[in-house]
Design a protein around this motif. Structure first.
Motif, short mmCIF file in Angstrom:
data_model
loop_
_atom_site.label_atom_id
_atom_site.label_comp_id
_atom_site.label_asym_id
_atom_site.label_seq_id
_atom_site.Cartn_x
_atom_site.Cartn_y
_atom_site.Cartn_z
N GLU A 14 0.83 -1.21 0.00
CA GLU A 14 0.00 0.00 0.00
C GLU A 14 0.86 1.26 0.00
OE1 GLU A 14 -2.51 -0.55 3.40
OE2 GLU A 14 -3.94 -1.80 2.29
N ASN A 18 0.90 4.07 -2.97
CA ASN A 18 0.69 5.50 -2.69
C ASN A 18 1.86 6.34 -3.17
OD1 ASN A 18 -1.89 5.28 -1.58
ND2 ASN A 18 -1.05 4.74 0.41
N ARG A 21 1.69 6.52 -6.96
CA ARG A 21 0.57 7.37 -7.35
C ARG A 21 0.97 8.84 -7.25
NH1 ARG A 21 -3.45 5.61 -4.02
NH2 ARG A 21 -4.15 4.15 -5.60
N ASN A 22 1.63 9.20 -6.16
CA ASN A 22 2.09 10.59 -6.00
C ASN A 22 3.13 10.95 -7.06
OD1 ASN A 22 0.45 11.22 -3.83
ND2 ASN A 22 1.93 10.47 -2.34
#
Length: 72
Positions: A14, A18, A21-22
């Motif tokens: 996870e 994240n 994604r950033n």
């Protein structure tokens, strides 16, 4: 003991999702949606999300079923 290891792997995955994604969003803002860099991050992100879904979706579904059984 295995449960702890599974959650640790899930948490790390996870976190990586994240992070990517950033990075993808920052790349898109800086270089555009169709830049090689943004597409690279998008593809890496897709692979990690697929891995996440394959490994943890079934487990999460079973946990929800158990919780529903306890409520009834």
């Amino acid at each position: 003991m295995r449960i702890h290891k599974t959650f640790t792997e899930k948490d790390r995955l996870e976190d990586r999702i994240n992070y990517l994604r950033n990075e993808m969003l920052q790349s898109a803002a800086a270089t555009g949606l169709n830049s090689h860099r943004t597409i690279y991050y998008s593809q890496k992100l897709d692979k990690l999300i697929t891995i996440y879904q394959k490994h943890f979706y079934h487990m999460d579904t079973n946990e929800r079923m158990l919780q529903n059984d306890k409520i009834i």
